[in-house]
Design a protein around this motif. Sequence first.
Motif, PDB file in Angstrom:
ATOM      1  N   TYR A 241       0.822  -1.207   0.000  1.00 55.72           N
ATOM      2  CA  TYR A 241       0.000   0.000   0.000  1.00 55.72           C
ATOM      3  C   TYR A 241       0.858   1.260   0.000  1.00 55.72           C
ATOM      4  O   TYR A 241       0.640   2.189  -0.779  1.00 55.72           O
ATOM      5  N   VAL A 242       1.858   1.268   0.851  1.00 54.38           N
ATOM      6  CA  VAL A 242       2.727   2.442   0.945  1.00 54.38           C
ATOM      7  C   VAL A 242       3.476   2.672  -0.368  1.00 54.38           C
ATOM      8  O   VAL A 242       3.754   3.806  -0.758  1.00 54.38           O
ATOM      9  N   LEU A 243       3.783   1.595  -1.063  1.00 51.68           N
ATOM     10  CA  LEU A 243       4.482   1.708  -2.340  1.00 51.68           C
ATOM     11  C   LEU A 243       3.529   2.092  -3.474  1.00 51.68           C
ATOM     12  O   LEU A 243       3.965   2.286  -4.599  1.00 51.68           O
ATOM     13  N   GLY A 244       2.238   2.168  -3.172  1.00 49.76           N
ATOM     14  CA  GLY A 244       1.262   2.454  -4.219  1.00 49.76           C
ATOM     15  C   GLY A 244       0.958   1.231  -5.058  1.00 49.76           C
ATOM     16  O   GLY A 244       0.459   1.344  -6.177  1.00 49.76           O
ATOM     17  N   ALA A 245       1.257   0.055  -4.538  1.00 52.81           N
ATOM     18  CA  ALA A 245       1.128  -1.174  -5.319  1.00 52.81           C
ATOM     19  C   ALA A 245      -0.132  -1.962  -4.974  1.00 52.81           C
ATOM     20  O   ALA A 245      -0.159  -3.182  -5.047  1.00 52.81           O
ATOM     21  N   VAL A 246      -1.167  -1.231  -4.577  1.00 54.16           N
ATOM     22  CA  VAL A 246      -2.446  -1.871  -4.290  1.00 54.16           C
ATOM     23  C   VAL A 246      -3.461  -1.293  -5.263  1.00 54.16           C
ATOM     24  O   VAL A 246      -3.451  -0.095  -5.522  1.00 54.16           O
ATOM     25  N   SER A 247      -4.338  -2.129  -5.789  1.00 54.89           N
ATOM     26  CA  SER A 247      -5.282  -1.663  -6.808  1.00 54.89           C
ATOM     27  C   SER A 247      -6.237  -0.629  -6.227  1.00 54.89           C
ATOM     28  O   SER A 247      -6.459  -0.587  -5.018  1.00 54.89           O
ATOM     29  N   SER A 248      -6.819   0.188  -7.125  1.00 52.37           N
ATOM     30  CA  SER A 248      -7.713   1.254  -6.665  1.00 52.37           C
ATOM     31  C   SER A 248      -8.928   0.675  -5.950  1.00 52.37           C
ATOM     32  O   SER A 248      -9.516   1.315  -5.089  1.00 52.37           O
TER      33      SER A 248
END
Lengths: 228, 191
Positions: free
Chosen positions: A15-22
């Motif tokens: 999540y912190v890496l932005g690697a979770v889908s919208s």
Amino acid sequence: MEMKHEEIKDLVAAYVLGAVSSREVLFVRSHIMSCEECMADADAYASVASELALAVTPVPLPKGFADAVVAKATGAAAPSRSARRWHFSLVPALSVAAALVAFAIMTTQVIQTRHEIDRRGRVMSALLHSEEGVSLSGDGAVARMVPTNEGSIFVASGLHEAPSNYTYQLWLLDEGQPDSVATFDVEDGVAFVESGIDMSDYESAAVTLEPAGGSAKPSDTVVLSASV
Amino acid sequence: MTTYDDLFMERQDDIQVAGRLLSRDESALREVINTYGGVVNGMARRVITEPNLAEEVAQDTFLALWRRPGAFDPSRGSLQAFLLGVARNKAIDLVRKEESLRRTKDALASEAESAFTTTPSGAGFEERDEVREALGKLSAVQREALVLAYFGGRTYREVAEELGIPEGTAKTRLRDGLTKMKQLMNPTRER
């Protein structure tokens, strides 16, 4: 969509890496906001993740880039809309209801000149710093719901756009019982809702994330809640 | 070693620039572009194959700062970190809409490799070298997952698919990679 603590704990780094889908991101975020352990993990990872950006090698921009940006920023092109002027003073919320309706109209127009940005910023600021009504917060966003002559006005700053097939929904709460005010979208980080509902019947407000079209009862995904 | 005082002084410049941007000082915007344009563009180029689109992302990043200077919070990090975060998010949004725009796994991997094996960047770039050194010390699989996620804009599911590993393994590699980076980076730095 329910996600348990154990599942989300595994996802905090992603999540912190932005690697979770919208689709998943709001559920993860919602849990993190209410879980001390996951919040601590997220904070720890966030400081490292932002350092990763420093590994980037600079790539020079072409000549004229700065000029082009400044020209766009300052609206060097003359605006072609009608020159309506909104005059309002930023005193008690009750007396600016009409001006705030004008503000609502303003937010649906494309904002091109810096004067409009400044005016909008001042109105937002006045609303958010008002003593009236109830303030809400969550997830890095701030919001306030303010009573007016005609009902109430809700404004939020810093909310992310809802994922596709979802919408935000504003609720007023009376002894924990929720009444829906409206569903709304976020544009450019700002949300604005005007309603005829009398806030004095209620003690609190909240914003949840719902499937598109809204829900009869609020989901568990609380995005903004009233500050104590 | 960067002390807290050094950081505070460095942030003073950011705070001043933010103040000038808030009062609509165009020269402040130009200064920010001149100072950070290269790294912002560099970040966009890491994520997007197409140079013109990367440049548009760079432009949108500076426009976003101009339109809402209040979004930058000096207590949460430097202006550079803020701009790079905005640029990365915008770039990732783009490549998520159009997969063909994103860098291939191999391109990202070879870039990451050369990043931490090149000679030091020199004075004033100690932070960059420190991050690169730390990246170099991760295990190959941790680095690969981190680079794919952070610069490649992949979700953890896409990382798993692309690397041919279970989703749980992808999540673990990202988690362990970040944890190790944190241990390797200067422990006295405050953020």
